[in-house]
Design a protein around this motif. Structure first.
Motif, PDB file in Angstrom:
ATOM      1  N   PRO A  10      13.173  -4.878  12.778  1.00 51.53           N
ATOM      2  CA  PRO A  10      12.336  -3.956  12.901  1.00 51.53           C
ATOM      3  C   PRO A  10      11.758  -2.696  12.418  1.00 51.53           C
ATOM      4  CG  PRO A  10      13.709  -4.317  14.929  1.00 51.53           C
ATOM      5  CD  PRO A  10      14.404  -4.807  13.693  1.00 51.53           C
ATOM      6  N   GLY A  11      12.660  -2.144  11.179  1.00 50.38           N
ATOM      7  CA  GLY A  11      12.417  -1.434  10.445  1.00 50.38           C
ATOM      8  C   GLY A  11      11.057  -2.176   9.953  1.00 50.38           C
ATOM      9  N   ALA A  12      11.232  -3.397   9.126  1.00 52.70           N
ATOM     10  CA  ALA A  12       9.262  -4.643   8.732  1.00 52.70           C
ATOM     11  C   ALA A  12       8.865  -4.278   9.199  1.00 52.70           C
ATOM     12  CB  ALA A  12      10.408  -5.912   8.307  1.00 52.70           C
ATOM     13  N   ALA A  13       9.200  -4.143  10.860  1.00 50.89           N
ATOM     14  CA  ALA A  13       7.508  -3.939  11.593  1.00 50.89           C
ATOM     15  C   ALA A  13       6.593  -2.290  11.773  1.00 50.89           C
ATOM     16  CB  ALA A  13       8.040  -4.276  12.856  1.00 50.89           C
ATOM     17  N   VAL A  14       7.925  -1.271  11.983  1.00 50.12           N
ATOM     18  CA  VAL A  14       7.606  -0.037  11.707  1.00 50.12           C
ATOM     19  C   VAL A  14       6.734   0.105  10.096  1.00 50.12           C
ATOM     20  CG1 VAL A  14       8.370   2.444  11.319  1.00 50.12           C
ATOM     21  CG2 VAL A  14       9.201   0.693  13.067  1.00 50.12           C
ATOM     22  N   LEU A  16       4.606  -2.212   8.797  1.00 53.41           N
ATOM     23  CA  LEU A  16       4.110  -2.508   9.461  1.00 53.41           C
ATOM     24  C   LEU A  16       2.344  -2.109  10.072  1.00 53.41           C
ATOM     25  CD1 LEU A  16       4.317  -6.699   8.951  1.00 53.41           C
ATOM     26  CD2 LEU A  16       3.372  -5.958   7.382  1.00 53.41           C
ATOM     27  N   SER A  17       3.735  -1.669  10.736  1.00 49.31           N
ATOM     28  CA  SER A  17       2.669  -0.701  11.874  1.00 49.31           C
ATOM     29  C   SER A  17       2.578   0.611  10.933  1.00 49.31           C
ATOM     30  CB  SER A  17       3.082   0.037  13.239  1.00 49.31           C
ATOM     31  OG  SER A  17       3.995   0.831  12.913  1.00 49.31           O
ATOM     32  N   GLN A  56      10.125   2.519  16.684  1.00 54.58           N
ATOM     33  CA  GLN A  56       8.579   1.940  17.537  1.00 54.58           C
ATOM     34  C   GLN A  56       7.564   3.013  17.786  1.00 54.58           C
ATOM     35  OE1 GLN A  56      11.335   0.984  20.638  1.00 54.58           O
ATOM     36  NE2 GLN A  56      11.023  -1.178  19.578  1.00 54.58           N
ATOM     37  N   PRO A  57       6.816   4.204  16.731  1.00 53.13           N
ATOM     38  CA  PRO A  57       6.232   4.528  16.653  1.00 53.13           C
ATOM     39  C   PRO A  57       4.862   4.801  16.750  1.00 53.13           C
ATOM     40  CG  PRO A  57       6.910   4.450  14.268  1.00 53.13           C
ATOM     41  CD  PRO A  57       7.444   3.363  14.757  1.00 53.13           C
ATOM     42  N   GLN A  58       4.433   3.563  16.733  1.00 55.01           N
ATOM     43  CA  GLN A  58       2.970   2.949  16.635  1.00 55.01           C
ATOM     44  C   GLN A  58       3.066   1.248  17.306  1.00 55.01           C
ATOM     45  OE1 GLN A  58       0.977   3.142  12.564  1.00 55.01           O
ATOM     46  NE2 GLN A  58       1.773   5.875  12.886  1.00 55.01           N
TER      47      GLN A  58
END
Length: 124
Positions: A10-14, A16-17, A56-58
């Motif tokens: 999930p940190g990687a996804a953040v 990217l976002s 999960q901010p964005q």
């Protein structure tokens, strides 16, 4: 698309976002296990889930039971849409859920498959 849980995936996804990617966080109906981790020792007691807040901010989010027969159709639509799929399910479970690279690449050959697990290639 973020199918990972806990921190690294999930940190990687953040990240990217943060760089402008549209990210969909897909969680089981009970929620990502990390949502409950702040209440489990040895975490300090807290009213708010401070470890999850920066993750999960964005991101858009959805619940999907990957074990249900209907999940495959939803997952296929999401994978066809996605540029990146982030997974960290242990490999034996990933195989049962048909989430290995060969399973999803047939739906989207340009997909970047980000495999990050703390369990290693053969761990449980």
């Amino acid at each position: 698309m973020d199918l990972a849980s806990f921190i690294a995936g999930p940190g990687a996804a953040v990240i990217l976002s943060d760089f402008g990617a549209d990210v969909i966080k897909v969680e089981p109906p009970t929620g990502d296990q990390w949502r409950m981790a702040y209440n489990v020792p040895p975490q300090p007691r807290a009213k708010d889930n401070y470890p999850l807040a920066p993750e999960q901010p964005q991101q858009a989010g959805m619940a999907l039971d990957l074990k249900s027969p209907q999940a495959a159709a939803v997952l296929e639509r999401l994978v066809k849409w996605a540029d990146v799929l982030i997974v960290n399910t242990p490999h034996p479970a990933r195989k049962k859920l048909h989430l290995e690279y060969d399973d999803v690449a047939k739906w989207n050959p340009r997909l970047i498959y980000a495999d990050l697990t703390g369990f290693g290639e053969k761990g449980t």
